[in-house]
Design a protein around this motif. Sequence first.
Motif, PDB file in Angstrom:
ATOM      1  N   PHE A   1      32.922  15.239  49.487  1.00 41.52           N
ATOM      2  CA  PHE A   1      34.252  14.689  49.248  1.00 41.52           C
ATOM      3  C   PHE A   1      34.941  15.638  48.266  1.00 41.52           C
ATOM      4  CE2 PHE A   1      36.563  10.529  47.738  1.00 41.52           C
ATOM      5  CZ  PHE A   1      37.778  11.107  48.103  1.00 41.52           C
TER       6      PHE A   1
ATOM      7  N   ILE B   1      44.351   5.651  58.424  1.00 40.58           N
ATOM      8  CA  ILE B   1      42.982   6.127  58.195  1.00 40.58           C
ATOM      9  C   ILE B   1      42.082   5.716  59.362  1.00 40.58           C
ATOM     10  CG2 ILE B   1      40.955   5.942  56.688  1.00 40.58           C
ATOM     11  CD1 ILE B   1      43.005   5.528  54.350  1.00 40.58           C
TER      12      ILE B   1
ATOM     13  N   ILE C   1      37.800  14.674  57.533  1.00 40.06           N
ATOM     14  CA  ILE C   1      39.100  14.033  57.368  1.00 40.06           C
ATOM     15  C   ILE C   1      39.888  14.861  56.378  1.00 40.06           C
ATOM     16  CG2 ILE C   1      40.301  12.018  56.429  1.00 40.06           C
ATOM     17  CD1 ILE C   1      38.953  10.623  58.447  1.00 40.06           C
TER      18      ILE C   1
ATOM     19  N   PHE D   1      37.829   5.891  50.866  1.00 39.18           N
ATOM     20  CA  PHE D   1      37.355   7.277  50.968  1.00 39.18           C
ATOM     21  C   PHE D   1      35.961   7.452  50.361  1.00 39.18           C
ATOM     22  CE2 PHE D   1      41.714   9.590  51.439  1.00 39.18           C
ATOM     23  CZ  PHE D   1      41.774   9.128  52.753  1.00 39.18           C
TER      24      PHE D   1
ATOM     25  N   SER E   1      32.598   8.522  52.383  1.00 43.26           N
ATOM     26  CA  SER E   1      31.790   9.665  51.949  1.00 43.26           C
ATOM     27  C   SER E   1      30.360   9.223  51.628  1.00 43.26           C
ATOM     28  CB  SER E   1      32.449  10.301  50.728  1.00 43.26           C
ATOM     29  OG  SER E   1      31.536  11.136  50.069  1.00 43.26           O
TER      30      SER E   1
ATOM     31  N   GLN F   1      30.788  10.970  55.551  1.00 44.35           N
ATOM     32  CA  GLN F   1      31.972  11.589  56.137  1.00 44.35           C
ATOM     33  C   GLN F   1      32.462  12.710  55.218  1.00 44.35           C
ATOM     34  OE1 GLN F   1      34.072  10.671  59.108  1.00 44.35           O
ATOM     35  NE2 GLN F   1      34.698  12.723  58.484  1.00 44.35           N
ATOM     36  N   SER F   2      32.702  13.894  55.793  1.00 45.94           N
ATOM     37  CA  SER F   2      33.271  14.981  54.986  1.00 45.94           C
ATOM     38  C   SER F   2      34.753  14.717  54.796  1.00 45.94           C
ATOM     39  CB  SER F   2      33.104  16.323  55.701  1.00 45.94           C
ATOM     40  OG  SER F   2      31.798  16.445  56.196  1.00 45.94           O
ATOM     41  N   LEU F   3      35.259  14.964  53.568  1.00 47.27           N
ATOM     42  CA  LEU F   3      36.666  14.678  53.268  1.00 47.27           C
ATOM     43  C   LEU F   3      37.269  15.802  52.451  1.00 47.27           C
ATOM     44  CD1 LEU F   3      35.754  11.140  52.155  1.00 47.27           C
ATOM     45  CD2 LEU F   3      37.661  11.416  53.719  1.00 47.27           C
TER      46      LEU F   3
ATOM     47  N   VAL G   1      40.844  16.189  50.396  1.00 46.45           N
ATOM     48  CA  VAL G   1      42.027  15.401  50.061  1.00 46.45           C
ATOM     49  C   VAL G   1      42.860  16.111  48.993  1.00 46.45           C
ATOM     50  CG1 VAL G   1      42.850  13.166  49.198  1.00 46.45           C
ATOM     51  CG2 VAL G   1      40.771  13.269  50.586  1.00 46.45           C
TER      52      VAL G   1
ATOM     53  N   THR H   1      35.944  12.553  42.730  1.00 44.78           N
ATOM     54  CA  THR H   1      35.436  13.191  43.946  1.00 44.78           C
ATOM     55  C   THR H   1      34.279  14.120  43.595  1.00 44.78           C
ATOM     56  OG1 THR H   1      37.010  15.025  43.789  1.00 44.78           O
ATOM     57  CG2 THR H   1      37.696  13.098  45.052  1.00 44.78           C
TER      58      THR H   1
END
Lengths: 228, 417
Positions: free
Chosen positions: A37, A157, A168, A189, A193, A198-200, A202, A213
Amino acid sequence: MRNTRILEANSVSKVFADSGDLQVLHEVSMHVEQGEFVSIVGKSGCGKSTLLYILSTMDTNYSGDIFLDGQLLKGRTPEELARIRNEKIGFVFQFHYLLNEFSVLENVMLPAIKLGKYPRHQIREMALEKLRMLDVMSEANKNPNQLSGGQKQRVAIARALINSPKIIIADEPTGNLDQVNSEIVFNIFTELSGVFKQSLLVVTHDKEFASRTDRIIEMVDGRVVSQV
Amino acid sequence: MKGGAVTGIAWALMMAKWRQTLVAGLGVMFGITMFVTMLGFMTGLNHLLDGLILNRTPHVRIYHELKATPLQPVQKVLQDQQHFIRSIRPLVSKNKIRNSEALTAYLKKHPNVAGVAPRVSSQVFYSLGTSNLGGTLQGVDVATESAKFHLADYVTEGDITNLINVPNSIIIGKGIADIMLLKIGDPLEIIMPDASSKRLKVVGFFQSGIKDIDKVLSYTDVSNLQSMMDVPSDHFTEIYVNLKDMKQAPVLAGEISKMFDVDAEDIQKANSQFETGTKVRTIISYSVGITLLIVAGFGIYNILNMLIYEKMDTIAILKAMGYSGSDVKRIFSIISVSIGIGGGIAGMLMGFILSNVIDQIPFNTASLPTVKTYPVSYNPGFYAIAFLFSFVTTFFAGYFPSRKASQMDPVSIIRGK
Ligand SMILES: Nc1ncnc2c1ncn2[C@@H]1O[C@H](COP(=O)(O)OP(=O)(O)OP(=O)(O)O)[C@@H](O)[C@H]1O
Ligand SMILES: [Mg+2]
């Protein structure tokens, strides 16, 4: 090493030729690991959005190399890039950008319909599942403009998540929301993560948001000055 | 949302702006309606005007003109030699067509011939009590004339078939009937040039559209007149020929006059101005119709352009979600073509209805006794052209806006917010 890096940019530069060769990005190199993240911070006008559009394949006018899921993005046709975008990237904007011609549920279904991997009824189930996850399932059959700002962003989202993208990418997703809703989105988020790996990536102006993060990339005048 | 991804989106966009979509569709509908109606109406009138000439004139008329032969008979024998016999005059009674049996047999076998109707005619006096009226009596082959020619169309009272069903019967011009106060069923005495006379029963009136003709001309059965004239059954003064392809008339006329040594006149020579008129009228109807369709096309172009400007955000988001330029192009092409097809079908329907309405409006003219309402053509070809054109115009009207939409840069739109 590279195969755990979902997104990697090597020496990406961007010049706006039509504004008197204004160079907005200078040799930007960065990456996002699988399940990481990452936030990007920096002053207004330092080139964060420009970088995101390039990373998300929508802007192809740059120099340097970008790898998404191990694939080089250079030299691909607009059709191929559209496909990659559809399959591997979920984009969340500052403004929720839902399509008012469709219901909330249909908005979430649209990327999956384009992908064409599942039959329509299954896409429907998947979309409802995402809406439930984001706690807006009760709004499924409403029109987007009947929703509050926070609800809209959650639907956006859900839409970004529908094709189980590799990453994302979000450009100031809380920029337009109040404190409470920002908190909700941020929690979503972190949950994505933490729980779903989930890769993020932002972009945010919110220092508090960034500090929570995994890693912060700081930009100044089109350059990456620190990655911690 | 039903159908493919792209169709579903196109449909949703149209429904979201259904008022505009409807206006665009109505524009096309109006164009197509007018095209079909105008063309149908103008063609109907054209046919009517053509009919004024065509129905009265056989494609080829074969006759034997009374004239001094340019080559005196003696010259045929004594070529390039001196002779003293000059000025042989034609025999008056010999205006009959020579070798008519062989000629009709040849014509009937000819592949392009649709109908052959020999006629015989004689100068007569119509006599009723004390009044005598000069005129022409024509003997016609009733069966062929009513099947392949248009004689029956001009019989306004009574029935042409009575000429065969009732022995010694006659159909007289309306003018004659008015002058002599004749009713159907009345007897009429005919005096022949040789002073013999015969009583015929009036079974009908006809109106040719030309008053002077209606005052002199009458019809009877061909064999009846032949016996009144005391001539054999192969005595004909005219042969009417109708062709399957009218354009071949001059060729056939030339061929016949050479082969059988008769005079043959084709319809083109008889009415040389007729074809030009038809052509000009057709060109006018088509140019009016196509102008209407092009105007409708511009309407669609405008509306699609507006729609695309209004839908820029939607296009940008669709692209950000992974819809490609060609998907976007297809969406807008589907919209424009649907408007075209919808408007086209509605237009054809409305055009048909409007044609029907025109078809009901009374239209009485002395020159066309059989026409009671305005003539309208329902040629399916017009409907096909109209539909094709609505499809093509809307496709092109939608093409450039669609292309513009497909090339739109999503980043600049998203940034623009
Ligand atoms: N189309 C363009 N033509 C010329 N210059 C541009 C264009 N788009 C952006 N820029 C310039 O590029 C620089 C970076 O813009 P960018 O939107 O990436 O900044 P940002 O970091 O996202 O700022 P913010 O935090 O305000 O969103 C700015 O100076 C901007 O004026
Ligand atoms: Mg920005």
